[in-house]
Design a protein around this motif. Sequence first.
Motif, PDB file in Angstrom:
ATOM      1  N   VAL A  32       0.851  -1.038   0.115  1.00 52.26           N
ATOM      2  CA  VAL A  32      -0.067   0.123  -0.254  1.00 52.26           C
ATOM      3  C   VAL A  32       0.604   1.189  -0.160  1.00 52.26           C
ATOM      4  N   THR A  33       0.485   2.286  -0.300  1.00 57.01           N
ATOM      5  CA  THR A  33       0.775   3.686  -0.064  1.00 57.01           C
ATOM      6  C   THR A  33       1.236   3.782   1.020  1.00 57.01           C
ATOM      7  N   ASP A  34       0.146   4.142   2.245  1.00 59.45           N
ATOM      8  CA  ASP A  34       0.043   4.408   3.274  1.00 59.45           C
ATOM      9  C   ASP A  34      -0.587   3.939   3.906  1.00 59.45           C
ATOM     10  N   SER A  88      -7.191  -0.951   8.439  1.00 60.14           N
ATOM     11  CA  SER A  88      -7.033  -2.185   8.696  1.00 60.14           C
ATOM     12  C   SER A  88      -7.159  -3.028   7.823  1.00 60.14           C
ATOM     13  N   PRO A  89      -6.213  -4.073   6.538  1.00 61.02           N
ATOM     14  CA  PRO A  89      -6.934  -4.798   5.527  1.00 61.02           C
ATOM     15  C   PRO A  89      -7.793  -5.873   5.767  1.00 61.02           C
ATOM     16  N   LEU A 137      -4.057   1.122  -2.793  1.00 62.31           N
ATOM     17  CA  LEU A 137      -2.303  -0.506  -3.044  1.00 62.31           C
ATOM     18  C   LEU A 137      -1.551   0.916  -3.458  1.00 62.31           C
ATOM     19  N   SER A 138      -0.190   0.532  -3.931  1.00 60.08           N
ATOM     20  CA  SER A 138       0.291   1.734  -5.092  1.00 60.08           C
ATOM     21  C   SER A 138       0.695   0.857  -5.979  1.00 60.08           C
TER      22      SER A 138
END
Length: 186
Positions: A61-63, A68-69, A162-163
């Motif tokens: 992820v980006t951040d 909380s996935p 998601l990055s």
Amino acid sequence: MGDTFQTIADPDASAQDAARLAERVVEWLVAEGIVLAEAAPGWALSEHPAHPPGPDWHKAVTDARWGSPEGVAVHTRPKVFYSLGDSDTHAVTCPRCGGTTTVADDVSARFSTAMGTWDETGAADVDCPACAATVPLPAWTWSDDVFAFARLGFEFWNWPALSEDFRTRISGFLEGHRTVFLQGKI
């Protein structure tokens, strides 16, 4: 509040390739610590088994502060993947002639019938209104990645964004296939 999803779909995966490619991606996700190996019901919005997040889920992820996935559901059967776009109309482009058709949010009878057939059988064609060619439904390109018709897809439920690097790395495991990234909130 609601639940969010991000999907990476591979509309080029054949029925023979979907399970093999899914296994390749999941093995990598597990090796990286992004998900756990055992999929279980209850980690997505349905009883479809999903892989719980692993100890290093933040690598995807980006951040990591913004969430909380939950689980990653892996689909290897024909599925209509969708996004919840902001527009009532979408452009869809024929891969044969490059002609673009505008489709209202009700998805017009031309595509709606094909979508139902795809979901049931994994095969559906749509005649292009511009060139009259019969084109397989997964080959069409939708503006804003609002639809993808694929036998392979990875749905990330309630993950932070998601990055781009992560999405590119997953694409690298798919043997040069094009991918569609869809996201939404329900």
